[in-house]
Structures are given as structure tokens and as C-alpha cells.
Write an enzyme that holds these catalytic residues in place. Sequence first.
Site, PDB file in Angstrom:
ATOM      1  N   ASP A 183       0.829  -1.196   0.000  1.00  0.00           N
ATOM      2  CA  ASP A 183       0.000   0.000   0.000  1.00  0.00           C
ATOM      3  C   ASP A 183       0.872   1.259   0.000  1.00  0.00           C
ATOM      4  O   ASP A 183       1.829   1.370   0.778  1.00  0.00           O
ATOM      5  CB  ASP A 183      -0.861  -0.022   1.269  1.00  0.00           C
ATOM      6  CG  ASP A 183      -1.917   1.058   1.286  1.00  0.00           C
ATOM      7  OD1 ASP A 183      -2.824   0.984   0.451  1.00  0.00           O
ATOM      8  OD2 ASP A 183      -1.829   1.974   2.133  1.00  0.00           O
ATOM      9  N   GLU A 206       1.648  -0.393  -4.989  1.00  0.00           N
ATOM     10  CA  GLU A 206       0.841   0.769  -5.382  1.00  0.00           C
ATOM     11  C   GLU A 206       1.791   1.958  -5.534  1.00  0.00           C
ATOM     12  O   GLU A 206       1.951   2.775  -4.640  1.00  0.00           O
ATOM     13  CB  GLU A 206      -0.214   1.067  -4.319  1.00  0.00           C
ATOM     14  CG  GLU A 206      -1.197   2.110  -4.781  1.00  0.00           C
ATOM     15  CD  GLU A 206      -2.074   2.655  -3.666  1.00  0.00           C
ATOM     16  OE1 GLU A 206      -3.162   3.130  -3.966  1.00  0.00           O
ATOM     17  OE2 GLU A 206      -1.660   2.639  -2.494  1.00  0.00           O
TER      18      GLU A 206
END
Length: 559
Positions: A226, A286
Site C-alpha cells: 500500500d 501501489e
Amino acid sequence: MNYNFAAMKPTLLLALLLSFVALPLLAQSHWYDHAVIYEIYPRSFQDTNGDGIGDLNGVTEHLDYLKDLGVDAIWLSPFFPSPNADFGYDVADYVNVAPEYGTLADWDKLVKAADQRGIRILVDFVVNHTSDQHPWFLESRSSRTNPKRDWYIWKDGGGPDKPPTHWESGFGGYTWTWDDKTRQWYYHFFLPQQPDLNWRNPDVKKAMYDVARFWLKRGASGFRLDATPYLFEDPKFPEDPNPPAAHSRDRFLRPYNAGLPEVHDALRGLRKTLDDTRPESVLLAESLTPNIQELAKLYGPNHDEVQLPMNFLFGDIKTLDAREFKKQIDDAETKLNGGTPVFLLSNHDRARIWDVFGDGKHNQQISKLIAALILTPPGTAQMYYGDELAMKTVSKPELADFGITPKRPHPDGRDGGRTPMQWDSSKNAGFTTDTPWLPIAKDFATVNVAKESHDPNSMYAWYSSLIHLRKENVAMRDGIYVALESGNPHVVAFACQQKLGETALIVLNMSGAEQKLEISGFASWPKFSRVLLSSPSAPTPHSGSLNIAPYGVMIAATD
Ligand code: GLC
Ligand code: CA
């Protein structure tokens, strides 16, 4: 071993040479080079214990479905204990399962059942921040002298009214929150409930690598990372002379808190942990970058960093702009130093494909076009649960009517794209026997797995065909990218060409009108013998001059 080259027959020599040249090449291919990665938002996939919230057992229950669809790996969005300020992206315990999603034993069952079906599981690893309820942060904020104080980023600023900088947070407002007890500000790129970890602290690094080891040893095949750009901030904490407008994309790519060079060291360390603990495990990151050069760097100078940095230069395109898509595909295929491109257009942070790209009239055809755009270029394709059904974004008024409940403690601007998976036409779409945590989209009686898997014209059938083709057709599976010019600004055309010459041609019309093409870029026109898949039906192309239907997709092959 000694070879007497002079005495060898030419064929043997050739075989030997090939083994030197080809074997290392073969050895470099990995399961994730051409995978389909399917994101599951566990809260919305399948409820098995009747509480209206999806759970890990619900994922296990549908593994055969995923296998039939052709999924290679599942990215599971966070299922860890969390106060749900950001529905799991605020982690209060990295090495456990939240009770609403099950237990560690359920995780073990899931991994085992997935493994039996050849499906890998990637755990969502929220590396940049924890929850403000994580014991690390509770300790850190307890006093200025606590040993964990330096696990987060604390600064004086100019007292309670003057934050250390006026940096804009990803979720709006400043990146700083004042803590009255210890009279300092703490830093958070996202919500105040998501304080950033201090990755400059070696203890933090070690603790996070330990988390990675925990899941790898427990069967994870890697991680979706993330928000990787935000691991480090400029230690000088400079003011922003030119602050980004609230809600602009610019606030995600500031020089002082996004994409600092130190991020690469942290990611390489994490990759080493993977390589040492579980070979062939993978990082899917990401990784927002301002350009293709920065994206290329994330693979690491020796392919020793992230194997699959998501390509948001492609993934952030929001209109059917054929020239822009072609440019981004060309770049991804040719400028990543041999790294595997990751194509995506959907995830849990967005409206559904149907609504982002649909024109209100041709949404079904446009959704098929998007599926082909993601699933045909060489590389790894990422999709989001329900894409394969053409699930829609539930509207804001419907979400408001549905209201707030203990299962949905607060609304989130992204709720519309996170509604429960539509399995069948029964009550609550087969997702739950209770009231679901978010409403079920109104169209569930027709848009669902049970119906669509029996309809050859459904979105499900289209995804399934595309995914199986990309695994079975030699050129689509093993071919390298050949950039073509379509001779038409509304049409993307490219080919996948396998070493022995087998070729697949992909043509995508991004406009609502029929288009004429003059395809160039092949040394000579390959002998296409059939159309593998098209929508609507199209003739086999015997030359570069052809027509393509509005929002049409055509995939032709030589074999
Ligand atoms: C990532 C996630 C998003 C989350 C944010 C903060 O962008 O995809 O859902 O809110 O990070 O963790
Ligand atoms: Ca449940």
C-alpha cells in the site's frame, strides 16, 4: 566439463549453444510475468457466518469460481484488526485476522485450498502507516521519552496553532495532527487515524520485515504494498512554495514527501526478505510515479526491487483516449528495462469501470473493450472483483438511503465501488443471509455469476474467454510486444509475436463510430488464419486495411 567443439555435429553444437542462451532466458521467467491478479475486498465478497460482512471463509468458498475464471493470484485487501477509519487500511495488528473476517486458522485453510488449485494469495501490506490504535502508536504517543516515540514522525512546529509545514494530505487537510498530551505534531500522509511510520528508524524497518516474514511463512505468495511512495519525507521538512490545490492529483507527487530515493532502499530490503524467506514470492506495489523513468527504477537496477510496480501512468487514464493508451502501452512494453508491466484500470478506490468509461449508451461494449485493453498486452493484468460481471457503482443517493449501521460505521466516498459481490438472483445476491454492510446494486437479479456464467454473451463469458485465450494462445502467452500504428487516432493496434513467428493482432476501437484503419508496423503482413475473439464479430484481416465496429475489439491469430 570440457567440450570439444570441433568434433561436434553442427546440430549438437546448436543445441548446446541454445541451452546456454535459452535456458538462462527461460530461467528468468516467473509465474507473475503473465498473471491475472484478482483483487478481493474481503468485506464484500462472501459472508459465511450470517453477519452481513464478508469473511475469509467466503473467499475459500469461491476458489473454484476463481480457478474457472483463470485467476492466478488473489490480492486480498486488508483483513487485519482495524478500527476501520479507512476500512482496514488503518491496521491495529499486522499479524492477525480481524474477528469479523475470521481467524488465523481460517487463513491457513484458505491458503491450503488455494494452493490445491494453483492460486496464490497476496496479502495487502500497509507499509506507510498504522492505525492510531496500533500498540506501537499508543506507546509512541504516551510520552516524548517512550522507546517507540521515534517509530513515528513527531515535530514541534510552532505550537498548537502552527503545524510544522503546510503540506496537503492525500485525504484533505494538513499532514499533521496536534497531540495535546505530549505537545507535538505527528505526521500522517492520509487520515489523522493513520500516523506514518518512521522508516528511517532501523527498528521500524526490522519490525516491518518481520511482518513480511510472518505472512510468507504462513503461506502468502507475496504482498500488495500500500502507498509505497510515501515511506520517507525530506528530513528538512521544507515549506511548499507552491501548494497543490486540494483534491488535485499533484498532492500525491510532491518532491518532499513522495518518491524519495530512500524508498528504493526500503523496498530492496523488503524484496531481499522475500527472496530469503520464500523464493518466487512477489511484490505488487501501489507505486504512483510521475513518469515512466521513475516507474522503471522501481524494478531495481538488478531487478532486485519490486517485481510488479503498478503502472498508474496507464491506470489513471480516465477517458477512452486511444492515443494516450497507445503511448502508455508502448512505454510500458519498451521502457521498463525488461520489467513486467502491470496493467490496471480498476480497484477498491474507484468507481466501477462501467461508470468511469461508459457513455451511458454503449457501456456493455465499452466494458468489453476495457477488459481487452487490460488482458491482451504482454504483462500482468490486475482486475477487481465484479469487473467480470460488469458490476456498477452504486449511486450516492442510494448509499445515503441505506444509512449508517454498526457494520458501516461511517460513509466512505468510495463505497459505491465496494458493494457486495453479486453471486445469484436470490435475496442479497447470495452474498449474505443477513442485512449486508453495504447495499446490493439494484441490477443484481440479472448481473450475477449464476446468470452470466450460462450466457455466452455475458461480461463473464467475455472475461473468461479473454483470460483463457491469454493463457492458451502461444503468441498471447509467450509473445513479445510489437508496436503498430493503426493509422487512426481512435484505434489502438498492437501485436504479440512469439519467437517462431506466431502472431496475435489486437485492435481496439475507442470511439462510438466505425473506424477505417491502415495498420503498419509489421515487416510483412502476417498470415492471420482466424479471429480468436471479437466483439462484435469481425472478419479475419488479410491486410492492414480494415474496418472496426464502434467500440469494437478484434483479436486475430496466425495459428
Ligand atoms: C491506498 C489504498 C487506499 C487507502 C490508502 C491509505 O491508496 O488503496 O484504499 O485508503 O492507501 O492506506
Ligand atoms: Ca461474515
